[in-house]
Scaffold this active site. Structure first.
Site, PDB file in Angstrom:
ATOM      1  N   CYS A 131       0.828  -1.208   0.000  1.00 46.28           N
ATOM      2  CA  CYS A 131       0.000   0.000   0.000  1.00 46.28           C
ATOM      3  C   CYS A 131       0.871   1.270   0.000  1.00 46.28           C
ATOM      4  CB  CYS A 131      -0.983  -0.023   1.164  1.00 46.28           C
ATOM      5  SG  CYS A 131      -2.291   1.222   1.003  1.00 46.28           S
ATOM      6  N   HIS A 179      -3.913  -5.188   0.451  1.00 42.64           N
ATOM      7  CA  HIS A 179      -3.541  -5.484   1.839  1.00 42.64           C
ATOM      8  C   HIS A 179      -3.524  -6.982   2.128  1.00 42.64           C
ATOM      9  CE1 HIS A 179      -3.415  -1.380   3.475  1.00 42.64           C
ATOM     10  NE2 HIS A 179      -4.280  -1.131   2.505  1.00 42.64           N
ATOM     11  N   GLU A 198      -1.737  -8.534   4.156  1.00 40.75           N
ATOM     12  CA  GLU A 198      -1.488  -8.821   5.569  1.00 40.75           C
ATOM     13  C   GLU A 198      -2.780  -9.130   6.328  1.00 40.75           C
ATOM     14  OE1 GLU A 198      -2.970  -4.753   5.649  1.00 40.75           O
ATOM     15  OE2 GLU A 198      -1.546  -5.760   4.329  1.00 40.75           O
TER      16      GLU A 198
END
Length: 253
Positions: free
Chosen positions: A111, A219, A221
């Site tokens: 990001c 994203h 994660e």
């Protein structure tokens, strides 16, 4: 021993202190999925010995953030539309990115990290891309529920034969891309690895990098424990970090 991965901190002010911190989802994915130990690097900019740091770690992870890279870093005029900023992080992350690439230290940029990667290598950013002709709205929905905000909601298409395709496959994958800024002028040192349906650049790699050097605008994660493409990205980063750590160990013998 767990390999060490440097994570550049954000700077936040609350409880009458300035805090240097990183969001937990990135750290948890690093430990639990990539199998590495994140080392938080305070955002002290030029006070940090970047070559010395990179000689002691085996990877670099650049996280997302609410803040944006300061426009002066890519030749634009700052305005309220570009805010909020974190110039301390800029002063830390940009040299760390350039140093990691030069040293062949594995780099995974997410990001804001992808945007930092583009700027660090001479590219520029566009703000409020949802207002550009033909672009979709990539911003997170308004919600107090993080699962709603980070919901996987649109597809990206990996470039055939690219670094991303080797990790997640050549078919389109669904991602949670949440941003209002994006790549405007792509650095000549970066290759496009994936685009969204509206043409927005969603993933890049560093051309000719001696080590793993990949950036994604979404994203991974957040769903790394349950979403297959997200997990594969962190697993690939972890494998690159361990390989680098092995070369370190051999050189020290």
């Amino acid at each position: 021993m767990q390999p060490l991965v440097a994570v550049a901190c954000d700077v936040r002010e609350f409880e009458r202190y300035r805090w240097h911190a990183a969001p937990e989802p990135y750290l948890r994915a690093a430990i639990e999925v990539a199998g590495v130990l994140p080392l938080l690097v305070p955002a002290f900019g030029p006070a940090i010995d970047v070559p010395g740091l990179l000689a002691r770690v085996d990877g670099v992870l650049m996280t997302g953030s609410k803040t944006n890279v300061h426009p002066s870093r890519y030749g634009a005029e700052p305005s309220a539309r570009h805010e909020p900023y974190d110039e301390d992080r800029d002063a830390t992350s940009l040299p760390l990115i350039r140093g990691a690439i030069e040293a062949g230290v594995p780099l995974f940029a997410i990001c804001r990290g992808l945007q930092e990667l583009n700027v660090a290598l001479g590219g520029s950013l566009a703000t409020e891309i949802q207002e550009l002709d033909g672009r979709d709205d990539h911003r997170a929905p308004e919600s107090d529920d993080q699962d709603v905000r980070f919901e996987i909601r649109h597809a990206v298409t990996p470039e055939a034969g690219g670094a991303l395709a080797r990790i997640v496959g050549t078919e389109g994958i669904a991602v949670n891309s949440l941003h209002r800024q994006g790549v405007e002028r792509l650095s000549p040192r970066l290759a496009v690895e994936a685009r969204a349906g509206d043409g927005t650049i969603e993933a890049v790699s560093v051309i000719g990098a001696p080590g793993f050097a990949v950036g994604v605008q979404w994203h991974p994660e957040y769903w790394a424990a349950t979403d297959t493409p997200s997990r594969r990205l962190f697993e690939a980063f972890g494998a690159a970090v361990r390989a680098h750590a092995g070369r370190h160990a051999q050189a020290a013998e």
